[in-house]
Scaffold this active site. Structure first.
Site, PDB file in Angstrom:
ATOM      1  N   GLU A 139       0.854  -1.188   0.000  1.00  0.00           N
ATOM      2  CA  GLU A 139       0.000   0.000   0.000  1.00  0.00           C
ATOM      3  C   GLU A 139       0.888   1.236   0.000  1.00  0.00           C
ATOM      4  O   GLU A 139       1.250   1.732  -1.041  1.00  0.00           O
ATOM      5  CB  GLU A 139      -0.957  -0.028   1.200  1.00  0.00           C
ATOM      6  CG  GLU A 139      -2.114   0.920   1.055  1.00  0.00           C
ATOM      7  CD  GLU A 139      -3.271   0.572   1.993  1.00  0.00           C
ATOM      8  OE1 GLU A 139      -4.192   1.387   2.062  1.00  0.00           O
ATOM      9  OE2 GLU A 139      -3.239  -0.493   2.627  1.00  0.00           O
ATOM     10  N   GLU A 189      -2.322   0.498  13.393  1.00  0.00           N
ATOM     11  CA  GLU A 189      -3.470   0.855  12.564  1.00  0.00           C
ATOM     12  C   GLU A 189      -4.775   0.586  13.304  1.00  0.00           C
ATOM     13  O   GLU A 189      -5.705   1.396  13.277  1.00  0.00           O
ATOM     14  CB  GLU A 189      -3.437   0.058  11.269  1.00  0.00           C
ATOM     15  CG  GLU A 189      -4.597   0.332  10.335  1.00  0.00           C
ATOM     16  CD  GLU A 189      -4.460  -0.413   9.020  1.00  0.00           C
ATOM     17  OE1 GLU A 189      -5.071   0.022   8.031  1.00  0.00           O
ATOM     18  OE2 GLU A 189      -3.745  -1.428   8.985  1.00  0.00           O
TER      19      GLU A 189
END
Length: 926
Positions: free
Chosen positions: A474, A756
């Site tokens: 990502e 996260e």
């Protein structure tokens, strides 16, 4: 009393070399001694020394004296600089007491190549060689040239690439940049770099070498297998060497058809999958004059870029630190694992020798799962470097990749044990070379570790642009992440140059590519369609983050530059037919990663995503009205946006606030957003909402119940308002909670960066089953702003966009010109020290509390040319106004208004047993 000024800086550059501005604004900081108080600049003097001809010795000096109190981004006081021109600049200031500072040290500013006509070089490309991994094999370019004179005055290399590059002259690496030119919106803008190469040149024979790899230009990006060749499918460079001799004559060597190209020892080197290096293929001396390059191939000529070729706005990516390994051991399955003790972003350097063909494999991971390296969170990202030896001693490090890791599994090490020694390895840390500006410590070790985790998380995700994560497939510029984190980021580091450039990329893609819609990621590579899905919170970065930068750095030009982007975004938002609220048929991510959301659906949290979108809409509508007024637009334009903001707020209240003042939905995030964005109709409703937020916090046993949207606001919402009516101790109790979900829970699990998810790793050591689980994400670190301002007591006196309306006409309180010292001690924290390197100088606050003696002490420092407002805790006294200097304050008889610790509410609707790790809203009897 002595006041000194720093060497001046230019625009938002940390180093003003090869810049793109012809009239760069000038700034300087102040430093006073312990006896300096109430020092304010009355005027300043700038001395500028410039060449008057091609000869270095012929210079002209100008002195300009200006009556002004401004010292940040003051106008360039001379004629505009031309391409390649440099100037030496120093400043001094005079106070209202007619006290002159000494002259500052000189700073040198130099422009780059400002127009396309300044480039005579051509874009040259190598033959495409596809490696076994599907990547383009890194390419070597070289060009021999001779100098025709000995007396060199200066030499410059102007260079960029399609891909990422590293230049060298006569075998020596030029500069310290890594992953240059970094990632921009390549469809619109490409930056070039300027290097001083004077010291690298020989008297006669010379050679320039450039190695280039995929990078973001043509390498694989995004998840699910990703996409290659997004911007192009050829590796290329644009390079121009310019030499100026003492007699004023010049020579230029530009990339053209006479250059040669080949491949070398790097078989593949790409961002996600890592580097494959075969030492036996090394072309020794490939960038030195002795090499015969007859067998090298010719280059091809590409069209000169039609996109904007720009000088960088922000600092380069560099190696900022090295980290030694802490431990090497064998895992339960007998794998060799190296622990560097810190989750970081960069790579591993090694020193090794072994038989030819020996293959060493380095697998990088952030965490271990039950003693073994955890690769599942990487998804389709190998994060693996492979080194093949050649019988010779090797000092190696990856060149065109980076990894997010704490642990490295080593296979194939050529030793009797199969393990390297500690001294054989070291990790290097990379990130954009921003100036550090924020520091914090307190009496609670876990909170200090939280601060460290926030800082390390930011460093790892500011690699050329603000990304979401640095390790998996990502690493994109997600807009929502930086939107919630920018106030914290701006305190910790000088982000102004990097974010200024990134916002320009955002605006150009939004306006030129997406018909006004802000992409989810910038640069956008995940949705190439016009009219991409519109997302609140994420798209709202176009309005909120420029204002955060303006408040932090005092540059109104940022608002001017981004104003079209702001208004275009608000106009692009689809509305309901019967109100000014969001069209509720549009999908929203809402309070992303609310801990109540299931692992496979991060947007399905407690709070209605449409509520989050509309709360944000009311907020950004209010901000836009404020910005319009700040920029001096006419009354009719200001009124239009003020009226629209009022209608949106009224529509919000009609839909979500009951006649009794209760909020629907009734969640931590909903209440926090409505309180922070001032969305209630009156003070009674506001007080009731704050009480309800405290009630929910107690009912959750002080565990957090917010995601990306709610997390920045929950502790400030509890602490705002009348000190006798707020819930500061509830906020502290939430901060200090260690069970999951909480800020300190990851630390109890060994985290050294922000996660996260609140539960990226479960208490039993399993990794969260969700496919999206990073251990280095800065968004939940947005609590840092509250740590610095409320615990540490250091903040600007104007901290919200809505306050722009009431600021003085000259905006004199913006950008740390007026400081607020207002610590709110609480919890078990008995002392704190916080400092910030502001645009004016160091701001600091240190306090300690002796509960037994009921004594509170605080010392503060205000830089010259600033003022401050002091609000002492535990008193009913009005705020104290002070000028620059060092001050001490004592509050005797200090007592807390709230009891510590606050009691949790235990009921069937409160948290289930801790061992189950479920979230508010689950009945115990189910």
């Amino acid at each position: 009393m002595t006041v000194t000024v720093s060497a001046p800086t230019f625009e938002h550059h940390r180093e003003a070399f090869g810049i793109g501005e012809t009239t760069p604004r000038i700034s300087w900081r102040f430093k006073g001694d312990s006896e300096t108080q109430n020092w304010t600049q009355k005027s300043y003097e700038i001395e500028i020394s410039r060449q008057t001809s091609n000869k270095q010795s012929q210079r002209k000096t100008e002195n300009v004296r200006i009556a002004s109190t401004e010292s940040v981004l003051v106008p360039w006081p001379s004629t505009p600089l031309k391409s390649r021109e440099s100037a030496r600049v120093r400043v001094r200031a005079n106070s209202f007491a007619n006290e002159y500072t000494p002259w500052s040290e000189y700073s040198v500013v130099e422009t780059g190549l400002l127009t396309p006509d300044d480039w005579t070089a051509q874009v040259i490309a190598a033959e495409k060689t596809i490696s076994a991994t599907g990547a383009l094999q890194p390419t070597l370019f070289r060009k021999s040239f001779q100098l025709d004179k000995k007396s060199i005055a200066k030499a410059r290399l102007y260079i960029t690439s399609y891909g990422v590059y590293e230049p060298s002259i006569n075998g020596s690496r030029v500069g310290n940049h890594v992953m240059a030119p970094a990632w921009q919106s390549y469809g619109h803008r490409l930056s070039y770099q300027t290097h001083d190469i004077t010291k690298y040149l020989h008297e006669k024979d010379n050679v320039i070498g450039v190695e280039v790899s995929d990078g973001w230009w043509s390498g694989r990006l995004t998840w699910g297998g990703g996409r290659r060749f997004i911007y192009g499918d050829a590796l290329a460079i644009l390079a121009q060497v310019e030499v100026e001799y003492e007699d004023g004559s010049t020579m230029t060597v530009g990339s053209d058809a006479t250059w040669k190209t080949s491949t070398g020892a790097r078989i593949a080197s790409e961002i996600y999958d890592g580097e494959i290096y075969d030492a036996s293929l090394e072309v020794k001396g490939w960038n030195e004059t002795a090499l015969k390059d007859d067998s090298w191939k010719a280059v091809s000529i590409l069209e000169f870029p039609k996109i904007d070729l720009i000088a960088p706005e922000g600092p380069p990516i560099v190696v900022t630190e090295t980290v030694k390994p802490k431990q090497i051991w064998s895992s339960p399955t007998n794998k060799t694992i190296v622990d560097f003790g810190q989750n970081l972003v960069g790579g591993v350097r090694l020193r090794v020798s072994g038989p030819k063909g020996t293959k060493i494999v380095l697998q990088h991971v952030e965490v271990l799962e039950h003693g073994e390296v955890a690769t599942r969170p990487l998804r389709d990202c190998k994060a693996r470097d492979t080194i093949i030896l050649s019988d010779e001693k090797l000092h190696w490090e990856p060149k065109f990749t980076f990894h997010g890791f704490r642990y490295v599994q080593v296979e194939g090490w050529p030793s009797k044990t199969g393990q390297p020694a500690l001294e054989d390895l070291e990790a290097f840390v990379i990130h954009t070379d921003m100036e550090p500006t924020g520091w914090f410590e307190c009496s609670e070790p876990l909170v200090n570790q939280l601060y460290s985790n926030i800082r390390w998380g930011m460093r790892g995700n500011f690699v050329g642009l603000p990304t979401d994560c640095p390790q998996r497939d990502e690493r994109l510029g997600w807009t929502g992440d930086i939107q919630v984190f920018s106030p914290t980021a701006n305190f910790l580091y000088d982000t102004s140059g990097l974010l200024l450039g990134w916002l320009k990329d955002l605006a150009v893609e939004q306006i030129k590519d997406y018909q006004g819609v802000v992409p989810q990621v910038v640069p956008d590579i995940i949705d190439a369609r016009p009219n991409a899905p519109t997302l609140a919170v994420w798209g709202d970065v176009a309005v909120i983050t420029p204002v955060d930068l303006y408040l932090s750095f005092g540059d109104k030009r940022i608002l001017q530059n981004q104003y079209e982007s702001m208004t275009t975004w608000l106009n692009a938002i689809p509305r309901m037919a019967d109100s000014r609220l969001w069209d509720n048929t549009r999908h929203q991510l809402g309070d992303w990663l609310d801990p109540a959301a299931p692992p496979d659906d991060p947007s399905a949290g407690t709070t209605d995503p449409q509520f989050v979108a509309n709360a944000y809409l009311a907020h950004v509508s209010n901000i836009l009205a404020s910005v319009t007024k700040t920029l001096g637009y006419d009354e009719a334009t200001v009124k239009k946006y003020e009226d629209d903001a009022a209608v949106v707020k009224k529509d919000f209240q009609h839909k979500y606030v009951t006649p009794a003042g209760r909020l629907s939905p009734d969640s931590m995030t909903a209440l926090s957003l409505a309180l922070t964005f001032d969305l209630f109709a009156n003070q009674d409703q506001t007080d009731q909402a704050r009480s309800r937020l405290a009630e929910l916090s107690r009912a959750s046993r002080f565990r957090i119940g917010t995601g990306f949207a709610g997390t920045p606001t929950i502790l400030p919402a509890l602490c705002a308002g009348d000190p006798k009516k707020n819930f500061k101790q509830v906020a502290y109790r939430m901060l200090l909670e260690t069970s999951c979900p909480s800020w300190l829970y990851p630390i109890t699990m060994g985290a050294t960066t922000m996660w996260e998810r609140w539960d990226s790793m479960l208490p039993n050591g399993d990794i969260n089953p969700g496919s999206m689980t990073s251990f280095n994400h800065y968004a939940l670190g947005s609590v840092g702003k509250w740590l610095f301002g409320t615990v540490g007591g250091v903040d600007m006196d104007i901290t919200s966009a809505s306050a722009l309306r009431t600021a003085s006409p000259d905006q004199s309180s913006i950008g740390w010109r007026v400081i607020k010292f207002a610590p709110q001690p609480g919890g078990t924290i008995t002392s704190a020290k916080t400092s910030h390197l502001s645009p004016y100088g160091i701001v600091s606050c240190a306090w300690n509390l002796d509960a037994e003696k009921k004594l509170f002490r605080m010392s503060v420092s205000v830089p010259p040319n600033c003022k401050a407002v002091v609000q002492l805790p535990g008193t009913d006294k009005e705020a104290i106004n002070i000028g620059s200097g060092e001050y001490e304050f004592v509050v005797e008889g200090y007592e807390e208004d709230e009891a510590w610790p606050p009691e949790a509410i235990v009921s069937p609707w409160s948290m289930v047993e801790e061992s189950e790790q479920k979230i508010v809203g689950v009945r115990k009897d189910k």
